[in-house]
Design a protein around this motif. Structure first.
Motif, PDB file in Angstrom:
ATOM      1  N   GLY A 262     -17.537 -23.809  23.533  1.00 27.40           N
ATOM      2  CA  GLY A 262     -16.490 -23.884  22.487  1.00 27.40           C
ATOM      3  C   GLY A 262     -16.672 -25.054  21.634  1.00 27.40           C
ATOM      4  O   GLY A 262     -15.629 -25.295  20.942  1.00 27.40           O
ATOM      5  N   LEU A 263     -17.793 -25.533  21.511  1.00 27.35           N
ATOM      6  CA  LEU A 263     -17.977 -26.883  20.841  1.00 27.35           C
ATOM      7  C   LEU A 263     -18.946 -26.581  19.739  1.00 27.35           C
ATOM      8  O   LEU A 263     -19.903 -25.908  19.971  1.00 27.35           O
ATOM      9  N   VAL A 264     -18.735 -27.133  18.223  1.00 30.78           N
ATOM     10  CA  VAL A 264     -19.801 -27.189  17.440  1.00 30.78           C
ATOM     11  C   VAL A 264     -19.808 -28.443  16.761  1.00 30.78           C
ATOM     12  O   VAL A 264     -19.057 -29.093  16.780  1.00 30.78           O
ATOM     13  N   ALA A 265     -21.162 -28.651  16.413  1.00 31.41           N
ATOM     14  CA  ALA A 265     -21.378 -30.050  15.627  1.00 31.41           C
ATOM     15  C   ALA A 265     -20.632 -30.028  14.289  1.00 31.41           C
ATOM     16  O   ALA A 265     -20.243 -29.060  13.673  1.00 31.41           O
ATOM     17  N   GLY A 266     -20.015 -31.132  13.987  1.00 33.52           N
ATOM     18  CA  GLY A 266     -19.260 -31.374  12.767  1.00 33.52           C
ATOM     19  C   GLY A 266     -18.901 -32.721  12.364  1.00 33.52           C
ATOM     20  O   GLY A 266     -19.428 -33.713  13.288  1.00 33.52           O
ATOM     21  N   VAL A 267     -18.439 -32.968  11.380  1.00 32.96           N
ATOM     22  CA  VAL A 267     -18.027 -34.304  10.747  1.00 32.96           C
ATOM     23  C   VAL A 267     -16.591 -34.366  10.287  1.00 32.96           C
ATOM     24  O   VAL A 267     -16.228 -33.443   9.561  1.00 32.96           O
ATOM     25  N   THR A 268     -15.743 -35.233  10.724  1.00 32.70           N
ATOM     26  CA  THR A 268     -14.310 -35.332  10.566  1.00 32.70           C
ATOM     27  C   THR A 268     -14.141 -36.453   9.457  1.00 32.70           C
ATOM     28  O   THR A 268     -14.915 -37.287   9.150  1.00 32.70           O
ATOM     29  N   SER A 269     -13.381 -36.188   8.733  1.00 31.99           N
ATOM     30  CA  SER A 269     -12.765 -37.173   7.567  1.00 31.99           C
ATOM     31  C   SER A 269     -11.977 -38.196   8.502  1.00 31.99           C
ATOM     32  O   SER A 269     -11.619 -37.981   9.745  1.00 31.99           O
ATOM     33  N   PRO A 270     -11.607 -39.314   7.663  1.00 33.90           N
ATOM     34  CA  PRO A 270     -10.583 -40.305   8.582  1.00 33.90           C
ATOM     35  C   PRO A 270      -9.439 -39.753   8.612  1.00 33.90           C
ATOM     36  O   PRO A 270      -8.608 -40.660   9.212  1.00 33.90           O
ATOM     37  N   LYS A 271      -8.970 -38.779   8.400  1.00 33.91           N
ATOM     38  CA  LYS A 271      -7.766 -38.170   8.624  1.00 33.91           C
ATOM     39  C   LYS A 271      -7.711 -37.442   9.675  1.00 33.91           C
ATOM     40  O   LYS A 271      -6.902 -36.653   9.991  1.00 33.91           O
ATOM     41  N   GLY A 272      -8.993 -36.859  10.211  1.00 32.23           N
ATOM     42  CA  GLY A 272      -8.996 -36.384  11.452  1.00 32.23           C
ATOM     43  C   GLY A 272      -9.031 -34.656  10.922  1.00 32.23           C
ATOM     44  O   GLY A 272      -8.976 -33.831  11.930  1.00 32.23           O
ATOM     45  N   GLU A 273      -9.717 -34.402   9.943  1.00 34.64           N
ATOM     46  CA  GLU A 273      -9.903 -33.139   9.422  1.00 34.64           C
ATOM     47  C   GLU A 273     -11.498 -32.937   9.320  1.00 34.64           C
ATOM     48  O   GLU A 273     -12.204 -33.677   8.884  1.00 34.64           O
ATOM     49  N   TRP A 274     -12.064 -31.564   9.804  1.00 38.54           N
ATOM     50  CA  TRP A 274     -13.071 -31.151   9.579  1.00 38.54           C
ATOM     51  C   TRP A 274     -13.657 -31.399   8.238  1.00 38.54           C
ATOM     52  O   TRP A 274     -13.104 -30.431   7.492  1.00 38.54           O
ATOM     53  N   LEU A 275     -14.756 -31.855   8.035  1.00 37.38           N
ATOM     54  CA  LEU A 275     -15.290 -31.898   6.496  1.00 37.38           C
ATOM     55  C   LEU A 275     -16.578 -30.677   6.577  1.00 37.38           C
ATOM     56  O   LEU A 275     -16.608 -30.102   5.499  1.00 37.38           O
ATOM     57  N   ALA A 276     -17.182 -30.575   7.627  1.00 38.31           N
ATOM     58  CA  ALA A 276     -18.294 -29.776   7.753  1.00 38.31           C
ATOM     59  C   ALA A 276     -18.537 -29.409   9.212  1.00 38.31           C
ATOM     60  O   ALA A 276     -18.336 -30.290  10.327  1.00 38.31           O
ATOM     61  N   GLN A 277     -18.737 -28.185   9.671  1.00 37.37           N
ATOM     62  CA  GLN A 277     -19.191 -27.776  11.030  1.00 37.37           C
ATOM     63  C   GLN A 277     -20.431 -26.974  10.724  1.00 37.37           C
ATOM     64  O   GLN A 277     -20.563 -25.931  10.096  1.00 37.37           O
ATOM     65  N   ALA A 278     -21.237 -27.034  11.904  1.00 37.96           N
ATOM     66  CA  ALA A 278     -22.235 -26.090  12.010  1.00 37.96           C
ATOM     67  C   ALA A 278     -21.607 -24.719  12.552  1.00 37.96           C
ATOM     68  O   ALA A 278     -20.445 -24.658  12.893  1.00 37.96           O
ATOM     69  N   PRO A 279     -22.661 -23.732  12.527  1.00 48.50           N
ATOM     70  CA  PRO A 279     -22.338 -22.312  12.918  1.00 48.50           C
ATOM     71  C   PRO A 279     -21.505 -22.238  14.186  1.00 48.50           C
ATOM     72  O   PRO A 279     -22.078 -22.822  15.089  1.00 48.50           O
ATOM     73  N   GLU A 280     -20.480 -21.297  14.185  1.00 42.66           N
ATOM     74  CA  GLU A 280     -19.834 -21.195  15.669  1.00 42.66           C
ATOM     75  C   GLU A 280     -20.700 -20.421  16.571  1.00 42.66           C
ATOM     76  O   GLU A 280     -20.225 -20.143  17.794  1.00 42.66           O
TER      77      GLU A 280
END
Length: 313
Positions: A262-280
């Motif tokens: 249930g995990l995918v790689a990604g980068v969050t913003s400083p507000k805790g929002e996903w900016l980008a995620q790898a394919p699910e």
């Protein structure tokens, strides 16, 4: 381009003089109405990759190394300045494979069974490729200690192909600390293009105080490498997002390529929002995004520092 370059030089000069991170120094400057003084974004790639659990199997070590290098090339082709890999990207040693009593009984790990020459060769190939591609690479691996259990570590390889830093996991699981590894002792940061990065590995992600420490050290981004080979672990992603928001920093979360977790790689913003995620679907891949330094995140850090001083924490 000249305006951008001159602006970044001014910010870096202040950071070098004061010891601040890039974003800390940035708050002392104001962009022009046209936006010409805004610093250039920093492009980062985070990977989800296949994790094998047997360091005695040279073929699997070679396969993992080849996959890491393939993803490095993809990251470089996408224009990334830095690529970040998950815990166990080359190997995530199983407690049963390594047990001196196993595999049916868990006991002290017998690290003489690991194929250390092949592991080192794969790391050497990764550092050489980092230089060839001109890309910073953060790659977790087991770090051998003479006469002691190894560290579970993250190596920071510069775009010149040099290992410039190493972080050792501190918040080891019960199994890791009892049977497998020597715990690390300190936080580690490094700077690239004026941004300051912190490092976290494995169960470090569950301990907010480690990220508070990086906040105090001026880290703009924390690179979190985590391996999950079984079970659902969506809470790790939740933890990463909450940590980003609590510390107004970016979090890069590199995880195992395994859709069952249930995990995918990604980068969050400083507000805790996903900016980008790898394919699910969990296939080995990268996610790429740009980190744009801003004054907003520094406002949060300044507020926290001032408040901590007031309440004595």
């Amino acid at each position: 381009m000249t305006a951008h370059r001159n602006f970044k030089q001014r910010v870096r000069a202040r950071a070098a003089k004061t010891g601040e991170s890039y974003t800390s120094a940035l708050r002392h400057f104001r962009p022009t109405p046209t936006g010409e003084d805004m610093p250039e974004p920093f492009r980062i790639a985070v990977a989800q990759s296949t994790v094998h659990e047997d360091p005695t199997n040279s073929q699997l070590l070679r396969e993992s190394g080849a996959e890491v290098r393939r993803l490095m090339r993809e990251a470089a082709a996408a224009g990334a300045r830095l690529v970040h890999f998950c815990e166990g990207a080359i190997c995530f040693p199983s407690k049963r494979v390594m047990s001196s009593l196993g595999p049916d009984e868990i006991g002290p790990s017998d690290w003489t069974k690991a194929d250390w020459p092949v592991l080192q060769d794969e790391l050497d190939q990764i550092t050489k490729l980092a230089q060839q591609l001109g890309i910073w690479t953060v790659i977790p691996s087991v770090h051998q200690l003479p006469g002691e259990r190894p560290h579970n570590s993250m190596y920071v390889v510069s775009d010149k192909g040099q290992v410039v830093a190493r972080y050792d996991e501190r918040a080891l699981s019960t199994t890791k600390v009892t049977w497998m590894y020597t715990p690390g002792a300190e936080a580690v940061t490094f700077d690239v293009d004026g941004l300051r990065f912190g490092l976290a590995l494995g169960l470090d992600v569950l301990f907010p105080e480690l990220f508070t420490e990086y906040d105090r050290l001026g880290a703009d981004t924390v690179l979190v490498s985590y391996a999950s080979t079984s079970g659902r672990n969506e809470h790790i992603g939740v933890q990463a997002r909450g940590t980003a928001a609590n510390n107004t920093c970016w979090i890069s979360l590199a995880v195992t390529a395994n859709p069952e977790t249930g995990l995918v790689a990604g980068v969050t913003s400083p507000k805790g929002e996903w900016l980008a995620q790898a394919p699910e679907d969990g296939r080995p891949s990268i996610a790429v995004t740009d980190l744009q330094p801003s004054e907003w995140s520094q406002v949060g850090r300044t507020f926290r520092q001032r408040t901590r001083e007031r309440i004595g924490s």
